[in-house]
Design a protein around this motif. Structure first.
Motif, mmCIF file in Angstrom:
data_model
loop_
_atom_site.group_PDB
_atom_site.id
_atom_site.type_symbol
_atom_site.label_atom_id
_atom_site.label_comp_id
_atom_site.label_asym_id
_atom_site.label_seq_id
_atom_site.Cartn_x
_atom_site.Cartn_y
_atom_site.Cartn_z
ATOM 1 N N GLN A 102 23.027 -29.969 -24.752
ATOM 2 C CA GLN A 102 22.683 -30.525 -26.068
ATOM 3 C C GLN A 102 23.828 -31.377 -26.604
ATOM 4 O O GLN A 102 23.605 -32.455 -27.168
ATOM 5 C CB GLN A 102 22.359 -29.398 -27.055
ATOM 6 C CG GLN A 102 21.033 -28.703 -26.802
ATOM 7 C CD GLN A 102 21.170 -27.469 -25.947
ATOM 8 O OE1 GLN A 102 21.890 -27.485 -24.952
ATOM 9 N NE2 GLN A 102 20.485 -26.405 -26.317
ATOM 10 N N ALA A 103 25.064 -30.892 -26.445
ATOM 11 C CA ALA A 103 26.218 -31.658 -26.933
ATOM 12 C C ALA A 103 26.382 -32.964 -26.152
ATOM 13 O O ALA A 103 26.695 -34.007 -26.729
ATOM 14 C CB ALA A 103 27.485 -30.809 -26.831
ATOM 15 N N ILE A 104 26.156 -32.917 -24.842
ATOM 16 C CA ILE A 104 26.236 -34.138 -24.033
ATOM 17 C C ILE A 104 25.146 -35.116 -24.455
ATOM 18 O O ILE A 104 25.383 -36.325 -24.613
ATOM 19 C CB ILE A 104 26.106 -33.802 -22.534
ATOM 20 C CG1 ILE A 104 27.318 -32.982 -22.071
ATOM 21 C CG2 ILE A 104 25.988 -35.082 -21.702
ATOM 22 C CD1 ILE A 104 27.199 -32.464 -20.644
ATOM 23 N N ALA A 105 23.930 -34.595 -24.640
ATOM 24 C CA ALA A 105 22.815 -35.459 -25.051
ATOM 25 C C ALA A 105 23.098 -36.112 -26.399
ATOM 26 O O ALA A 105 22.806 -37.298 -26.601
ATOM 27 C CB ALA A 105 21.525 -34.646 -25.126
ATOM 28 N N ALA A 106 23.682 -35.358 -27.335
ATOM 29 C CA ALA A 106 23.960 -35.891 -28.673
ATOM 30 C C ALA A 106 24.933 -37.057 -28.623
ATOM 31 O O ALA A 106 24.861 -37.966 -29.454
ATOM 32 C CB ALA A 106 24.505 -34.780 -29.572
ATOM 33 N N ARG A 107 25.839 -37.050 -27.661
ATOM 34 C CA ARG A 107 26.782 -38.165 -27.530
ATOM 35 C C ARG A 107 26.085 -39.436 -27.050
ATOM 36 O O ARG A 107 26.572 -40.534 -27.283
ATOM 37 C CB ARG A 107 27.918 -37.812 -26.557
ATOM 38 C CG ARG A 107 28.828 -36.703 -27.058
ATOM 39 C CD ARG A 107 30.135 -36.664 -26.284
ATOM 40 N NE ARG A 107 30.960 -37.816 -26.622
ATOM 41 C CZ ARG A 107 31.368 -38.729 -25.753
ATOM 42 N NH1 ARG A 107 30.979 -38.664 -24.491
ATOM 43 N NH2 ARG A 107 32.141 -39.722 -26.123
ATOM 44 N N GLU A 196 33.883 -33.378 -18.305
ATOM 45 C CA GLU A 196 32.492 -32.935 -18.351
ATOM 46 C C GLU A 196 31.719 -33.535 -19.515
ATOM 47 O O GLU A 196 30.604 -34.007 -19.366
ATOM 48 C CB GLU A 196 32.449 -31.396 -18.442
ATOM 49 C CG GLU A 196 31.066 -30.797 -18.340
ATOM 50 C CD GLU A 196 30.391 -31.123 -17.007
ATOM 51 O OE1 GLU A 196 29.170 -31.310 -17.007
ATOM 52 O OE2 GLU A 196 31.091 -31.203 -15.988
ATOM 53 N N MET A 197 32.315 -33.502 -20.708
ATOM 54 C CA MET A 197 31.601 -33.973 -21.897
ATOM 55 C C MET A 197 31.580 -35.485 -22.000
ATOM 56 O O MET A 197 30.583 -36.079 -22.376
ATOM 57 C CB MET A 197 32.254 -33.403 -23.160
ATOM 58 C CG MET A 197 31.868 -31.967 -23.461
ATOM 59 S SD MET A 197 30.131 -31.821 -23.862
ATOM 60 C CE MET A 197 30.030 -32.910 -25.258
ATOM 61 N N GLY A 198 32.711 -36.130 -21.682
ATOM 62 C CA GLY A 198 32.794 -37.564 -21.922
ATOM 63 C C GLY A 198 33.139 -38.342 -20.684
ATOM 64 O O GLY A 198 34.284 -38.710 -20.471
#
Length: 457
Positions: A102-107, A196-198
């Motif tokens: 969800q956090a990855i998608a939100a970015r 991983e996130m960015g």
């Protein structure tokens, strides 16, 4: 006497600095951001206390009991899974699963309206409550992944209140702060944010990520003190004698990790398609069936596979031989808990599976069990998430032994390389596309609904 041009210029700069730094527009966003970072640390500590308490209570009520009470998980676990799935679908939609996708998608989403269904304070509260409930029912889940969604939600909400821009950077900062506070691993939080996130990491977000990690870490340290997640280990890998152990843990860990990732992705996609005909009813049925299987595995294994697996992983790192079948049983329980759709992460269970795998390989090769557990965690975790830097840094910080940097790097890279040969799709990023697709679908439906209204007007 007239002042020199240099002196007059210096006075102008000083007056301008006083105006700027005394401006509410300058200080308010910073104060809100700092408050958000501290809040992430405090919430992470509360989350950890609640999660540990729920898991301990489950063990006291069911696992440690004799007679018929030890079979109660056959009722409690599937009922708890069904309840969590129902609440996640009706009361807290968007809270399902780990929270990292969800956090990855939100970015990747540009509009705040598209982000709200997956990042908000309401969802953060639901994520905590349902993850704790899942642990109380014996689910093989962790709190670390959910803490990423909670941290991103808190930081994005702070940005809305403070009128801050750079939403993508703030989501990144909140996610990194969540990981750092959850594990007490500040370096791993930063590496996780970059790797991983960015994957399109921008240098201008450095300050946001570092500041958020520092403030969240200070808040966590203030309440819990400085600690290592798996205690301290002094054993050191010798490449001459333990080379085969590094190779085995990396390659076998990567194979098993990629198997987990591939099965989880395929099962999740098929379940979503099957659920489309009757979303709520079938979601609850799938969760109950998975809960029943998790309960059965837990009873057969003597209760070892219930919960996060933290105690088993820690005991392996400290040199205790785990049963040879533990990693297989924990693998199954973690996979079922994930595809059930209930809120909960895979970080801690994955580390437990890796520790069990390393323990089995170490016993087979006659190697040090503690070292084998660490290397098994690195290889398996890198294989699951395909993020080798995060894998070795997080394990390095959690074990407190910096003498094993190179062996952990090797095991992580072997696990990652082996997994990439089998699966080219990183787990979290593949799952994030499902949430992006949902956001696109919602936007199309809202546009379609708006067209008749515009025509009538």
């Amino acid at each position: 006497m007239k002042a020199s041009p240099r002196l007059r210029s210096g006075r102008k700069v000083l007056r301008r600095s006083r105006v700027v730094w005394g401006s509410r527009r300058v200080w308010l966003p910073r104060l809100v951001f700092w408050s958000g970072a501290v809040a992430i640390g405090l919430v992470s500590v509360l989350f950890a206390v609640l999660a540990d308490g729920a898991q301990h209570l489950f063990g006291e009520l069911f696992i440690s009991q004799d007679g018929w009470r030890r079979y109660l998980p056959l009722l409690v676990t599937p009922a708890g899974f069904a309840l969590c799935a129902w609440l996640a679908a009706t009361v807290f939609p968007g809270s399902q699963g780990s929270g990292i996708p969800q956090a990855i998608a939100a970015r990747h989403l540009r509009d705040d309206e598209d982000r709200r269904p997956i990042l908000s304070l309401r969802l953060a509260l639901g994520k905590i409550l349902l993850t704790v409930t899942g642990l109380f029912c014996g689910a093989s889940i962790g709190r670390e992944g959910p803490t990423v969604q909670v941290g991103a939600s808190v930081m994005l909400t702070a940005a809305r209140w403070g009128g801050m821009s750079q939403e993508r950077g703030l989501i990144l900062a909140g996610s990194a702060a969540g990981i750092a506070a959850a594990f007490n691993t500040p370096l791993a939080g930063i590496v996780f944010a970059i790797e991983e996130m960015g994957r399109t990491y921008q240098a201008r977000t450095n300050g946001l990520v570092l500041t958020a990690v520092i403030l969240a870490g200070l808040a966590s340290l203030g309440l819990l003190g400085n600690y290592t997640y798996f205690g301290m280990t002094r054993d050191t890998v010798s490449i001459g004698t333990d080379g085969a152990l590094v190779l085995a843990c990396g390659i076998v860990g990567g194979l098993l990790g990629s198997a987990f990732s591939s099965i989880a992705l395929r099962a999740t996609r098929r379940i979503r398609r099957w659920n489309a005909l009757a979303p709520l009813q079938r979601t609850v049925v799938i969760a109950a069936v998975c809960g029943s299987a998790v309960a059965a595995i837990g009873l057969v294994s003597g209760g070892l596979t219930f919960g996060t697996g933290y105690e088993q992983a820690r005991s392996a790192v400290e040199g205790t031989q785990l049963p040879w079948y533990f990693f297989l049983a924990k693998f199954g329980a973690s996979l079922l808990s994930m595809i059930s759709g209930i809120p909960g992460g895979i970080f801690a269970p994955s580390l437990a599976v890796g520790a069990g795998l390393g323990s089995a390989i170490g016993s087979l090769l006659g190697s040090n069990i503690g070292l084998a557990a660490l290397l098994g965690m690195a290889g398996y975790f890198a294989g699951v998430v395909q993020a080798p830097m995060t894998a070795f840094v997080i394990i390095l910080e959690m074990s407190g032994n910096h003498d094993n940097v190179i062996p952990l790097m090797c095991a992580s890279m072997l696990g990652y390389g082996t997994a990439r040969l089998i699966s080219h799709e990183p787990l979290y990023h593949a799952l994030s596309r499902l949430f992006i697709a949902d956001a696109i679908r919602r936007r199309r439906l809202s546009s379609r609904d708006a067209e008749p209204s515009a025509g009538q007007g």
